[in-house]
Structure formats: C-alpha cells, structure tokens
Design a protein around this motif. Structure first.
Motif, short mmCIF file in Angstrom:
data_model
loop_
_atom_site.label_atom_id
_atom_site.label_comp_id
_atom_site.label_asym_id
_atom_site.label_seq_id
_atom_site.Cartn_x
_atom_site.Cartn_y
_atom_site.Cartn_z
N GLU A 1 -16.68 42.01 -38.92
CA GLU A 1 -15.38 41.34 -38.91
C GLU A 1 -14.26 42.29 -38.48
O GLU A 1 -13.16 41.84 -38.18
CB GLU A 1 -15.06 40.78 -40.29
CG GLU A 1 -16.06 39.77 -40.80
CD GLU A 1 -16.06 38.50 -39.98
OE1 GLU A 1 -14.99 38.09 -39.48
OE2 GLU A 1 -17.15 37.90 -39.82
N THR A 2 -14.54 43.60 -38.43
CA THR A 2 -13.49 44.58 -38.16
C THR A 2 -13.56 45.19 -36.77
O THR A 2 -12.74 46.05 -36.44
CB THR A 2 -13.54 45.72 -39.20
OG1 THR A 2 -14.78 46.44 -39.06
CG2 THR A 2 -13.41 45.20 -40.61
N VAL A 3 -14.55 44.78 -35.96
CA VAL A 3 -14.75 45.41 -34.66
C VAL A 3 -15.03 44.38 -33.57
O VAL A 3 -15.38 43.23 -33.85
CB VAL A 3 -15.91 46.43 -34.68
CG1 VAL A 3 -15.61 47.58 -35.61
CG2 VAL A 3 -17.23 45.77 -35.04
N ILE A 4 -14.88 44.84 -32.31
CA ILE A 4 -15.38 44.10 -31.16
C ILE A 4 -16.39 45.00 -30.47
O ILE A 4 -16.31 46.23 -30.57
CB ILE A 4 -14.26 43.68 -30.19
CG1 ILE A 4 -13.49 44.89 -29.66
CG2 ILE A 4 -13.32 42.68 -30.84
CD1 ILE A 4 -12.50 44.57 -28.56
N VAL A 5 -17.36 44.40 -29.82
CA VAL A 5 -18.40 45.16 -29.14
C VAL A 5 -18.37 44.78 -27.66
O VAL A 5 -18.37 43.59 -27.32
CB VAL A 5 -19.79 44.88 -29.75
CG1 VAL A 5 -20.87 45.67 -29.03
CG2 VAL A 5 -19.78 45.22 -31.25
N ILE A 6 -18.34 45.81 -26.80
CA ILE A 6 -18.17 45.61 -25.36
C ILE A 6 -19.31 46.26 -24.60
O ILE A 6 -19.70 47.39 -24.91
CB ILE A 6 -16.83 46.21 -24.90
CG1 ILE A 6 -15.67 45.57 -25.67
CG2 ILE A 6 -16.64 46.06 -23.40
CD1 ILE A 6 -14.37 46.31 -25.55
N ARG A 7 -19.83 45.55 -23.59
CA ARG A 7 -20.80 46.11 -22.64
C ARG A 7 -20.17 45.90 -21.26
O ARG A 7 -20.00 44.76 -20.83
CB ARG A 7 -22.13 45.39 -22.75
CG ARG A 7 -23.15 45.86 -21.70
CD ARG A 7 -24.51 45.21 -21.85
NE ARG A 7 -24.39 43.77 -21.99
CZ ARG A 7 -25.23 43.01 -22.71
NH1 ARG A 7 -26.24 43.55 -23.35
NH2 ARG A 7 -25.06 41.71 -22.79
N GLU B 1 -19.74 49.81 -26.39
CA GLU B 1 -18.66 50.47 -27.11
C GLU B 1 -18.24 49.58 -28.26
O GLU B 1 -18.10 48.37 -28.10
CB GLU B 1 -17.48 50.74 -26.19
CG GLU B 1 -16.42 51.58 -26.84
CD GLU B 1 -15.40 52.12 -25.86
OE1 GLU B 1 -14.37 52.62 -26.34
OE2 GLU B 1 -15.63 52.04 -24.65
N VAL B 2 -18.06 50.18 -29.42
CA VAL B 2 -17.61 49.47 -30.62
C VAL B 2 -16.17 49.91 -30.86
O VAL B 2 -15.89 51.09 -31.06
CB VAL B 2 -18.49 49.81 -31.84
CG1 VAL B 2 -17.99 49.09 -33.07
CG2 VAL B 2 -19.95 49.46 -31.56
N ARG B 3 -15.25 48.95 -30.79
CA ARG B 3 -13.84 49.24 -30.96
C ARG B 3 -13.26 48.46 -32.13
O ARG B 3 -13.71 47.35 -32.41
CB ARG B 3 -13.05 48.83 -29.71
CG ARG B 3 -13.42 49.63 -28.49
CD ARG B 3 -12.53 49.22 -27.35
NE ARG B 3 -12.93 49.86 -26.11
CZ ARG B 3 -12.45 49.56 -24.94
NH1 ARG B 3 -11.55 48.59 -24.83
NH2 ARG B 3 -12.85 50.19 -23.86
N PRO B 4 -12.25 49.03 -32.78
CA PRO B 4 -11.61 48.27 -33.87
C PRO B 4 -10.96 47.00 -33.33
O PRO B 4 -10.39 47.01 -32.23
CB PRO B 4 -10.54 49.23 -34.41
CG PRO B 4 -10.69 50.50 -33.67
CD PRO B 4 -11.66 50.32 -32.57
#
Length: 64
Positions: A31-37, A55-58
């Motif tokens: 619930e605290t992050v977004i994940v990007i490829r 990449e895992v970003r807040p």
C-alpha cells in the motif's frame, strides 16, 4: 531479476514471481509503494521474469 529501491540497496531474486511475492519477501507494505518496469506501472499480480529490472518507489499523494 534486479530490484532497485531508492535509498536502499539493490536486490537480486530469481523469477518468475509476482510483484506481491517480491514485496512480501522484502517486507514492504504494498500500500506504500509503486512498482515500475521500464515505463510501465505494475500491479500486485504482475509477473516479473529473471531478465527484468524493476524499481520500487514510495507512493506519494498530495493535493488539497
């Protein structure tokens, strides 16, 4: 797969795995992050393969 987390170390894991299982192993609340490829935002059920870099970003929210 290579997992980059800003202000934390990089992690290497074997795939294929779902985003949910990766976050669970890293003890990160989804619930605290977004994940990007690349340029794509991944959902928790997205599958990440060995050759992928993510990449895992807040997750930030704002506004009034």
């Amino acid at each position: 797969m290579l997992i980059r987390i800003p202000k934390r170390q990089e992690h290497v894991m074997r795939g294929p795995r779902t985003v949910q299982s990766i976050l669970e192993e890293l003890r990160i609340n989804p619930e605290t992050v977004i994940v990007i490829r690349g340029q794509s935002l991944l959902t928790r059920d997205s599958v990440v393969e060995d050759a992928d870099e993510i990449e895992v970003r807040p997750a930030l929210s704002g506004g009034r």
